[in-house]
Motif scaffolding. Structure first.
Motif, PDB file in Angstrom:
ATOM      1  N   MET A   2      25.907  37.399  38.440  1.00 37.61           N
ATOM      2  CA  MET A   2      25.889  37.118  37.005  1.00 37.61           C
ATOM      3  C   MET A   2      24.618  37.653  36.368  1.00 37.61           C
ATOM      4  O   MET A   2      23.532  37.519  36.925  1.00 37.61           O
ATOM      5  N   ILE A  55      30.456  30.466  44.542  1.00 37.69           N
ATOM      6  CA  ILE A  55      31.802  31.014  44.345  1.00 37.69           C
ATOM      7  C   ILE A  55      32.149  32.000  45.449  1.00 37.69           C
ATOM      8  O   ILE A  55      33.291  32.037  45.921  1.00 37.69           O
ATOM      9  N   ASN A  56      31.189  32.810  45.887  1.00 40.19           N
ATOM     10  CA  ASN A  56      31.448  33.751  46.984  1.00 40.19           C
ATOM     11  C   ASN A  56      31.829  32.998  48.257  1.00 40.19           C
ATOM     12  O   ASN A  56      32.772  33.383  48.957  1.00 40.19           O
ATOM     13  N   SER A  59      35.286  31.394  47.816  1.00 41.14           N
ATOM     14  CA  SER A  59      36.371  32.383  47.896  1.00 41.14           C
ATOM     15  C   SER A  59      36.596  32.836  49.339  1.00 41.14           C
ATOM     16  O   SER A  59      37.732  33.057  49.758  1.00 41.14           O
ATOM     17  N   THR A  66      38.819  38.155  45.635  1.00 40.56           N
ATOM     18  CA  THR A  66      37.902  38.328  44.512  1.00 40.56           C
ATOM     19  C   THR A  66      37.334  36.982  44.073  1.00 40.56           C
ATOM     20  O   THR A  66      38.092  36.028  43.857  1.00 40.56           O
ATOM     21  N   ALA A  68      36.289  36.109  41.234  1.00 42.06           N
ATOM     22  CA  ALA A  68      36.841  35.728  39.925  1.00 42.06           C
ATOM     23  C   ALA A  68      38.159  34.981  40.093  1.00 42.06           C
ATOM     24  O   ALA A  68      38.438  34.026  39.365  1.00 42.06           O
ATOM     25  N   ASN A  69      38.962  35.396  41.051  1.00 41.72           N
ATOM     26  CA  ASN A  69      40.223  34.686  41.326  1.00 41.72           C
ATOM     27  C   ASN A  69      39.949  33.291  41.866  1.00 41.72           C
ATOM     28  O   ASN A  69      40.711  32.353  41.605  1.00 41.72           O
ATOM     29  N   VAL A  71      37.430  31.462  40.968  1.00 45.65           N
ATOM     30  CA  VAL A  71      37.066  30.671  39.797  1.00 45.65           C
ATOM     31  C   VAL A  71      38.325  30.186  39.085  1.00 45.65           C
ATOM     32  O   VAL A  71      38.450  29.002  38.744  1.00 45.65           O
ATOM     33  N   PHE A  72      39.282  31.088  38.878  1.00 47.22           N
ATOM     34  CA  PHE A  72      40.523  30.690  38.214  1.00 47.22           C
ATOM     35  C   PHE A  72      41.308  29.677  39.041  1.00 47.22           C
ATOM     36  O   PHE A  72      41.905  28.748  38.503  1.00 47.22           O
TER      37      PHE A  72
END
Length: 128
Positions: A2, A55-56, A59, A66, A68-69, A71-72
Protein backbone atom coordinates in the motif's frame (compact mmCIF):
# COMPACT_ATOMS: atom_id res chain seq x y z
CA UNK A 1 2.12 -2.99 -0.98
CA UNK A 2 0.00 0.00 0.00
CA UNK A 3 1.13 3.50 -0.77
CA UNK A 4 1.42 5.91 2.17
CA UNK A 5 -1.35 8.09 0.74
CA UNK A 6 -3.70 5.10 0.53
CA UNK A 7 -2.88 4.08 4.11
CA UNK A 8 -3.54 7.60 5.37
CA UNK A 9 -6.81 7.78 3.42
CA UNK A 10 -7.92 4.43 4.82
CA UNK A 11 -7.02 5.49 8.37
CA UNK A 12 -9.09 8.66 7.94
CA UNK A 13 -11.97 6.55 6.59
CA UNK A 14 -11.75 4.23 9.57
CA UNK A 15 -11.69 7.21 11.94
CA UNK A 16 -14.88 8.51 10.30
CA UNK A 17 -16.36 5.00 10.61
CA UNK A 18 -15.66 4.93 14.37
CA UNK A 19 -16.98 8.48 14.71
CA UNK A 20 -20.30 7.42 13.20
CA UNK A 21 -20.48 4.46 15.57
CA UNK A 22 -19.84 6.72 18.57
CA UNK A 23 -22.42 9.26 17.38
CA UNK A 24 -25.03 6.53 16.94
CA UNK A 25 -24.25 5.16 20.40
CA UNK A 26 -24.54 8.61 22.01
CA UNK A 27 -27.86 9.28 20.28
CA UNK A 28 -28.95 5.83 21.42
CA UNK A 29 -29.72 4.95 17.81
CA UNK A 30 -27.69 1.77 18.37
CA UNK A 31 -27.40 -0.35 21.48
CA UNK A 32 -23.89 -1.25 22.55
CA UNK A 33 -24.56 -4.98 22.45
CA UNK A 34 -25.54 -4.73 18.78
CA UNK A 35 -22.53 -2.70 17.71
CA UNK A 36 -19.88 -5.12 18.90
CA UNK A 37 -19.54 -6.71 15.46
CA UNK A 38 -19.23 -3.29 13.85
CA UNK A 39 -16.53 -2.29 16.34
CA UNK A 40 -14.64 -5.56 15.84
CA UNK A 41 -14.77 -5.20 12.07
CA UNK A 42 -13.47 -1.63 12.39
CA UNK A 43 -10.52 -2.78 14.48
CA UNK A 44 -9.78 -5.53 11.98
CA UNK A 45 -9.84 -2.97 9.16
CA UNK A 46 -7.45 -0.78 11.14
CA UNK A 47 -5.18 -3.77 11.79
CA UNK A 48 -5.03 -4.56 8.08
CA UNK A 49 -4.28 -0.93 7.21
CA UNK A 50 -1.52 -0.70 9.80
CA UNK A 51 -0.04 -4.11 8.93
CA UNK A 52 -0.88 -4.79 5.25
CA UNK A 53 1.21 -7.96 5.13
CA UNK A 54 -1.53 -9.67 7.13
CA UNK A 55 -3.58 -9.89 3.93
CA UNK A 56 -0.71 -11.69 2.17
CA UNK A 57 -0.55 -14.27 4.96
CA UNK A 58 -4.33 -14.70 5.05
CA UNK A 59 -4.49 -15.14 1.28
CA UNK A 60 -1.75 -17.79 1.42
CA UNK A 61 -3.49 -19.63 4.26
CA UNK A 62 -6.82 -19.59 2.42
CA UNK A 63 -5.22 -20.54 -0.88
CA UNK A 64 -6.28 -17.33 -2.60
CA UNK A 65 -3.89 -16.23 -5.34
CA UNK A 66 -4.43 -12.47 -5.20
CA UNK A 67 -4.44 -10.57 -1.87
CA UNK A 68 -7.17 -8.27 -3.26
CA UNK A 69 -9.43 -11.31 -3.64
CA UNK A 70 -8.66 -12.22 -0.04
CA UNK A 71 -9.82 -8.77 1.03
CA UNK A 72 -13.10 -9.20 -0.84
CA UNK A 73 -13.54 -12.68 0.58
CA UNK A 74 -13.01 -11.44 4.14
CA UNK A 75 -15.36 -8.51 3.55
CA UNK A 76 -18.01 -10.91 2.30
CA UNK A 77 -17.47 -13.12 5.34
CA UNK A 78 -17.91 -10.20 7.75
CA UNK A 79 -20.99 -8.97 5.91
CA UNK A 80 -22.54 -12.42 6.19
CA UNK A 81 -21.74 -12.59 9.91
CA UNK A 82 -23.23 -9.12 10.48
CA UNK A 83 -26.33 -10.00 8.45
CA UNK A 84 -26.78 -13.21 10.43
CA UNK A 85 -26.46 -11.23 13.65
CA UNK A 86 -29.05 -8.70 12.48
CA UNK A 87 -31.37 -11.50 11.38
CA UNK A 88 -31.06 -13.07 14.82
CA UNK A 89 -31.88 -9.75 16.48
CA UNK A 90 -34.90 -9.19 14.25
CA UNK A 91 -36.14 -12.73 14.93
CA UNK A 92 -35.94 -12.17 18.69
CA UNK A 93 -37.71 -8.83 18.38
CA UNK A 94 -40.40 -10.44 16.22
CA UNK A 95 -41.05 -13.04 18.90
CA UNK A 96 -41.22 -10.35 21.59
CA UNK A 97 -43.61 -8.34 19.44
CA UNK A 98 -45.87 -11.36 18.97
CA UNK A 99 -45.99 -11.94 22.74
CA UNK A 100 -46.74 -8.26 23.38
CA UNK A 101 -49.57 -8.27 20.83
CA UNK A 102 -51.09 -11.37 22.43
CA UNK A 103 -50.77 -9.86 25.90
CA UNK A 104 -52.34 -6.60 24.73
CA UNK A 105 -55.22 -8.49 23.11
CA UNK A 106 -55.87 -10.36 26.37
CA UNK A 107 -55.84 -7.09 28.31
CA UNK A 108 -58.26 -5.48 25.84
CA UNK A 109 -60.60 -8.48 26.17
CA UNK A 110 -60.46 -8.22 29.94
CA UNK A 111 -61.21 -4.49 29.81
CA UNK A 112 -64.21 -5.10 27.53
CA UNK A 113 -65.53 -7.79 29.90
CA UNK A 114 -65.12 -5.48 32.90
CA UNK A 115 -66.86 -2.65 31.04
CA UNK A 116 -69.75 -4.98 30.17
CA UNK A 117 -70.04 -6.04 33.81
CA UNK A 118 -70.02 -2.40 34.86
CA UNK A 119 -72.73 -1.47 32.36
CA UNK A 120 -74.81 -4.48 33.42
CA UNK A 121 -74.51 -3.62 37.10
CA UNK A 122 -75.41 0.03 36.39
CA UNK A 123 -78.52 -1.07 34.49
CA UNK A 124 -79.53 -3.34 37.38
CA UNK A 125 -79.11 -0.49 39.85
CA UNK A 126 -81.24 1.81 37.69
CA UNK A 127 -84.00 -0.80 37.42
CA UNK A 128 -84.33 -1.06 41.19
Amino acid sequence: MMSPLLRISLCVGIAVYFTFIIIFLRKKALALKYTILWIVSGFLMLLVVLFPRIINYVSKILGIVTPANAVFTLELFFLIVILMSITSIVSKLDEKMKKMIQYTALLEKRIRELEEKLVTSEKQKLQR
